[in-house]
Design a protein around this motif. Structure first.
Motif, mmCIF file in Angstrom:
data_model
loop_
_atom_site.group_PDB
_atom_site.id
_atom_site.type_symbol
_atom_site.label_atom_id
_atom_site.label_comp_id
_atom_site.label_asym_id
_atom_site.label_seq_id
_atom_site.Cartn_x
_atom_site.Cartn_y
_atom_site.Cartn_z
ATOM 1 N N LEU A 180 1.565 13.822 -8.286
ATOM 2 C CA LEU A 180 1.709 12.382 -8.022
ATOM 3 C C LEU A 180 0.777 11.564 -8.900
ATOM 4 C CD1 LEU A 180 2.745 9.988 -6.121
ATOM 5 C CD2 LEU A 180 0.726 10.477 -4.723
ATOM 6 N N PHE A 185 2.333 -2.730 11.367
ATOM 7 C CA PHE A 185 2.214 -1.568 12.261
ATOM 8 C C PHE A 185 0.766 -1.435 12.716
ATOM 9 C CE2 PHE A 185 5.781 -0.697 9.373
ATOM 10 C CZ PHE A 185 6.804 -0.443 10.292
ATOM 11 N N GLY A 220 -6.533 7.856 8.074
ATOM 12 C CA GLY A 220 -6.400 6.410 8.131
ATOM 13 C C GLY A 220 -5.531 5.907 9.262
ATOM 14 N N VAL A 266 -7.514 6.548 -0.796
ATOM 15 C CA VAL A 266 -6.384 7.458 -1.030
ATOM 16 C C VAL A 266 -5.097 6.643 -1.150
ATOM 17 C CG1 VAL A 266 -4.992 9.339 -0.044
ATOM 18 C CG2 VAL A 266 -7.490 9.398 0.148
ATOM 19 N N ARG A 267 -4.971 5.639 -0.301
ATOM 20 C CA ARG A 267 -3.765 4.809 -0.339
ATOM 21 C C ARG A 267 -3.664 4.027 -1.652
ATOM 22 N NH1 ARG A 267 -1.030 0.043 2.662
ATOM 23 N NH2 ARG A 267 1.014 0.994 2.935
ATOM 24 N N PRO A 312 -9.749 6.717 3.508
ATOM 25 C CA PRO A 312 -8.293 6.575 3.626
ATOM 26 C C PRO A 312 -7.707 5.452 2.757
ATOM 27 C CG PRO A 312 -9.251 6.982 5.777
ATOM 28 C CD PRO A 312 -10.411 6.766 4.829
ATOM 29 N N TRP A 332 -2.449 6.404 -4.309
ATOM 30 C CA TRP A 332 -1.015 6.710 -4.083
ATOM 31 C C TRP A 332 -0.133 5.526 -4.480
ATOM 32 C CZ3 TRP A 332 3.876 7.347 -2.958
ATOM 33 C CH2 TRP A 332 4.507 6.767 -1.850
ATOM 34 N N PRO A 361 7.828 3.198 -0.496
ATOM 35 C CA PRO A 361 8.691 3.400 0.672
ATOM 36 C C PRO A 361 8.544 2.325 1.733
ATOM 37 C CG PRO A 361 6.927 5.034 0.602
ATOM 38 C CD PRO A 361 6.879 4.310 -0.694
ATOM 39 N N ASP A 362 9.660 2.100 2.437
ATOM 40 C CA ASP A 362 9.727 1.155 3.550
ATOM 41 C C ASP A 362 9.635 1.967 4.837
ATOM 42 O OD1 ASP A 362 10.552 -0.453 5.637
ATOM 43 O OD2 ASP A 362 12.361 -1.199 4.639
ATOM 44 N N ALA A 370 -0.834 13.376 4.161
ATOM 45 C CA ALA A 370 -1.944 12.429 3.969
ATOM 46 C C ALA A 370 -2.069 11.470 5.150
ATOM 47 C CB ALA A 370 -1.754 11.641 2.678
ATOM 48 N N CYS A 394 -2.663 2.389 10.497
ATOM 49 C CA CYS A 394 -1.915 1.167 10.186
ATOM 50 C C CYS A 394 -2.692 -0.024 10.749
ATOM 51 C CB CYS A 394 -0.538 1.227 10.821
ATOM 52 S SG CYS A 394 0.512 2.515 10.131
ATOM 53 N N VAL A 453 13.699 7.664 2.328
ATOM 54 C CA VAL A 453 12.515 8.414 1.880
ATOM 55 C C VAL A 453 12.894 9.304 0.690
ATOM 56 C CG1 VAL A 453 10.849 10.200 2.553
ATOM 57 C CG2 VAL A 453 11.328 8.291 4.103
ATOM 58 N N ASP A 455 -13.666 0.242 9.046
ATOM 59 C CA ASP A 455 -12.555 0.880 9.790
ATOM 60 C C ASP A 455 -13.039 2.002 10.710
ATOM 61 O OD1 ASP A 455 -10.128 -0.357 9.524
ATOM 62 O OD2 ASP A 455 -9.196 1.225 8.355
HETATM 63 C C1 HEM Z 1 -1.081 4.010 5.429
HETATM 64 C C2 HEM Z 1 3.749 3.952 5.014
HETATM 65 C C3 HEM Z 1 3.558 7.950 2.295
HETATM 66 C C4 HEM Z 1 -1.255 7.760 2.389
HETATM 67 C C5 HEM Z 1 0.239 3.624 5.513
HETATM 68 C C6 HEM Z 1 0.704 2.466 6.214
HETATM 69 C C7 HEM Z 1 2.060 2.448 6.104
HETATM 70 C C8 HEM Z 1 2.450 3.596 5.329
HETATM 71 C C9 HEM Z 1 3.009 1.420 6.700
HETATM 72 C C10 HEM Z 1 -0.186 1.453 6.934
HETATM 73 C C11 HEM Z 1 -0.851 0.484 5.959
HETATM 74 C C12 HEM Z 1 -1.729 -0.512 6.684
HETATM 75 O O1 HEM Z 1 -1.220 -1.175 7.609
HETATM 76 O O2 HEM Z 1 -2.920 -0.654 6.332
HETATM 77 C C13 HEM Z 1 4.110 5.077 4.305
HETATM 78 C C14 HEM Z 1 5.478 5.523 4.115
HETATM 79 C C15 HEM Z 1 5.421 6.658 3.358
HETATM 80 C C16 HEM Z 1 4.020 6.909 3.068
HETATM 81 C C17 HEM Z 1 6.715 4.832 4.659
HETATM 82 C C18 HEM Z 1 6.533 7.564 2.895
HETATM 83 C C19 HEM Z 1 7.487 7.962 3.657
HETATM 84 C C20 HEM Z 1 2.240 8.162 1.982
HETATM 85 C C21 HEM Z 1 1.764 9.104 0.998
HETATM 86 C C22 HEM Z 1 0.404 9.041 1.019
HETATM 87 C C23 HEM Z 1 0.032 8.071 2.028
HETATM 88 C C24 HEM Z 1 2.665 9.956 0.083
HETATM 89 C C25 HEM Z 1 -0.598 9.785 0.179
HETATM 90 C C26 HEM Z 1 -0.353 10.929 -0.405
HETATM 91 C C27 HEM Z 1 -1.608 6.796 3.307
HETATM 92 C C28 HEM Z 1 -2.963 6.605 3.806
HETATM 93 C C29 HEM Z 1 -2.900 5.517 4.695
HETATM 94 C C30 HEM Z 1 -1.532 5.082 4.712
HETATM 95 C C31 HEM Z 1 -4.190 7.452 3.460
HETATM 96 C C32 HEM Z 1 -4.060 4.915 5.507
HETATM 97 C C33 HEM Z 1 -4.654 3.721 4.802
HETATM 98 C C34 HEM Z 1 -5.779 3.077 5.596
HETATM 99 O O3 HEM Z 1 -6.256 3.654 6.573
HETATM 100 O O4 HEM Z 1 -6.183 1.971 5.205
HETATM 101 N N1 HEM Z 1 1.313 4.294 4.985
HETATM 102 N N2 HEM Z 1 3.272 5.940 3.672
HETATM 103 N N3 HEM Z 1 1.164 7.544 2.564
HETATM 104 N N4 HEM Z 1 -0.775 5.889 3.901
HETATM 105 FE FE1 HEM Z 1 1.257 5.972 3.843
#
Ligand code: HEM
Length: 287
Positions: free
Chosen positions: A266, A183, A174, A43-44, A40, A47, A141-142, A170, A176, A150, A34
């Motif tokens: 968390l 996304f 990273g 971390v995901r 990232p 979570w 979450p969506d 966070a 999408c 949310v 990536d």
């Molecule tokens: C990535 C949604 C909250 C950490 C993403 C992605 C989506 C998303 C759609 C893209 C996944 C992909 O296409 O690979 C959401 C929504 C949230 C939320 C709707 C709440 C409203 C959080 C929280 C954390 C977090 C609470 C951590 C504390 C991450 C990280 C990535 C990510 C680090 C990047 C992953 C990567 O680069 O592969 N999130 N997320 N997210 N999310 Fe969230």
């Protein structure tokens, strides 16, 4: 082979710092992924393992690592997390005494610290459970929805508005991926370094709908290279959320302090610690 430390002969001694160091070393070695880091996605994983928690029933949460199994591994929200789980397999092989559930959380802790985030105190004690403990789909979450959704999702885990906004920081990390969520793109210009940039960009950039074939998402008007999800924009559309966004945009130290506290909460949802459970604050690899 590796030098064997005398303490490694004592089976009761669990060297969590050694596990941390191994993950950190692999993060450095595998910079081909990536934006240059598995951090990232690790971390995901931590979570999404934790974020299934339901405070009413005590089900879900990081205690169990049930995402190893279908149906949870196949839930749409978990697409792409196989990369994080596979990354940690050699670590599990080298330290078989650690549970997957403790390892996945340690992966998140290590990644945050190695990506220049705050110290994340860590407590072990999670036990792996079988597929009968898989949570139903829909607990995470969506991204296409707004503030009400949310809140519904994070109140179910037991968080308040300030904590929800702190967790969302966070997304400084990273990106999408169309193949995972549909996304596309990163939230910040430095997606492998944790900062309060997510909040600064939310407030400081003009966000417009991206015109494209994919799901509805925002792009920054100026460079069109950054993105926000509808669920991210909810944090500036909602007055209560926005107050906290403004606090964190103005004060990175405050963000780090609150982020550390809330991510520990968390990661520990539903985990049965005992009086004897120790807390570890890990040294970074370069310390
Ligand atoms: C990535 C949604 C909250 C950490 C993403 C992605 C989506 C998303 C759609 C893209 C996944 C992909 O296409 O690979 C959401 C929504 C949230 C939320 C709707 C709440 C409203 C959080 C929280 C954390 C977090 C609470 C951590 C504390 C991450 C990280 C990535 C990510 C680090 C990047 C992953 C990567 O680069 O592969 N999130 N997320 N997210 N999310 Fe969230």
């Amino acid at each position: 082979g590796d030098a064997v430390e005398p303490k490694a002969f004592k089976p009761e001694f669990k060297d969590y710092q050694a596990v941390y160091n191994e993950i950190a070393k692999l993060l450095q070695e595998h910079d081909e992924y990536d934006d240059g880091s598995y951090g990232p996605v690790l971390v995901r994983l931590a979570w999404h393992a934790s974020g299934t928690y339901d405070k009413e029933t005590g089900t879900g949460g990081s205690n169990g690592a049930t995402m190893r199994f279908a149906p949870e591994s196949q839930h749409g929200a978990n697409a792409g997390l196989i990369n994080a789980r596979n990354f940690l397999e050699p670590v599990k092989a080298k330290f078989p005494w650690i549970s997957y559930s403790d390892l996945w959380i340690l992966g998140g802790v290590c990644s945050i610290q190695e990506m220049m985030g705050p110290k994340i105190p860590y407590r072990p004690g999670r036990l792996d459970r079988d597929m009968t403990s898989c949570t139903p789909d829909g607990r995470l979450p969506d991204a296409s929805q707004g503030a009400r959704h949310v809140r519904d999702i994070f109140y179910r885990m037991g968080f308040n508005d300030q904590e929800i906004v702190a967790l969302a920081g966070a997304h400084a990390l990273g990106r999408c991926h169309t193949q995972n969520s549909g996304f596309d793109g990163p939230w910040t210009f430095s997606p492998t370094v944790l900062t309060n940039d997510y909040y600064k960009l939310l407030l400081g950039s003009k966000w417009q709908w991206r015109k494209w074939d994919g799901p509805k998402q925002y792009e920054d008007k100026e460079t069109k290279s950054l993105m926000m999800l509808p669920a991210d924009i909810a944090f500036i559309e909602d007055k209560e959320f926005k107050k906290t966004v403004e606090k964190y945009a103005a004060d990175n130290d405050l963000f780090f302090k609150d982020f550390s506290a809330v991510i520990v909460k968390l990661f520990e949802l539903g985990v049965p610690f005992t009086d004897k459970t120790e807390t570890y604050v890990f040294k970074n690899l370069d310390e």
